[in-house]
Design an enzyme around this catalytic site. Structure first.
Site, PDB file in Angstrom:
ATOM      1  N   GLN A  78      -1.232   6.564   3.652  1.00 47.44           N
ATOM      2  CA  GLN A  78      -1.614   5.644   4.728  1.00 47.44           C
ATOM      3  C   GLN A  78      -0.372   4.967   5.277  1.00 47.44           C
ATOM      4  O   GLN A  78       0.064   3.924   4.782  1.00 47.44           O
ATOM      5  CB  GLN A  78      -2.624   4.601   4.238  1.00 47.44           C
ATOM      6  N   PHE A  79       0.195   5.563   6.330  1.00 48.84           N
ATOM      7  CA  PHE A  79       1.438   5.044   6.891  1.00 48.84           C
ATOM      8  C   PHE A  79       1.270   3.644   7.467  1.00 48.84           C
ATOM      9  O   PHE A  79       2.238   2.901   7.588  1.00 48.84           O
ATOM     10  CB  PHE A  79       2.014   6.001   7.930  1.00 48.84           C
ATOM     11  N   THR A  80       0.049   3.231   7.795  1.00 46.41           N
ATOM     12  CA  THR A  80      -0.144   1.895   8.372  1.00 46.41           C
ATOM     13  C   THR A  80       0.184   0.779   7.394  1.00 46.41           C
ATOM     14  O   THR A  80       0.362  -0.366   7.814  1.00 46.41           O
ATOM     15  CB  THR A  80      -1.576   1.714   8.924  1.00 46.41           C
TER      16      THR A  80
END
Length: 144
Positions: A78-80
């Site tokens: 989850q790059f966020t």
């Protein structure tokens, strides 16, 4: 590297209508890779994740880790998690690792966790994933 771990009664990841990873009781783990993260970060957080005492013992105290309770681990990139949110009303992602490096380190993290624990599932890196779970507690920790 940011690792958000949630105690789950169950969890699953669906991509294009197909479940690609699912666990019963255990940990849903969201993993954000940032610029500058290294193999040492991957190893340290893989070790910490599996040893982190977030499950209750017979007295109701968080004294047991996922291995001791025989739980599964569902790892989801989850790059966020690497978002910059202090200024403005729109997240910035300049601190996130570039996709190729993020995928390499996420896969290394998966390998390190799998080497120490038999019940490991994953989402699909870079895919539009639908994550469903029941948070047990709720219990959620950011490991760093």
């Amino acid at each position: 590297m940011k690792v958000l771990v949630q105690r789950a009664l169950n969890a699953s990841v669906t991509v294009d209508g197909e479940i690609v990873g699912a666990i019963d009781h255990g940990q849903l783990v969201l993993v954000g890779i940032e610029k500058g993260d290294t193999e040492m970060d991957v190893q340290r957080l893989a070790d910490k994740l599996l040893k982190y005492r977030m499950f209750s013992d017979d007295e109701g105290k968080m004294n047991l880790n996922v291995q001791q309770v025989g739980g599964g681990v569902l790892l989801v990139s989850q790059f966020t998690l690497a978002a910059e949110t202090k200024k403005g009303l729109r997240p910035g992602f300049s601190s996130a690792a570039v996709p190729a490096e993020g995928e390499r380190l996420f896969n290394a993290f998966v390998e390190k966790v799998r080497a120490q624990h038999g019940k490991v599932e994953t989402g699909r890196f870079g895919a539009d994933m639908k994550v469903a779970f029941i948070n047990d507690g709720p219990v959620t920790f950011m490991l760093d």
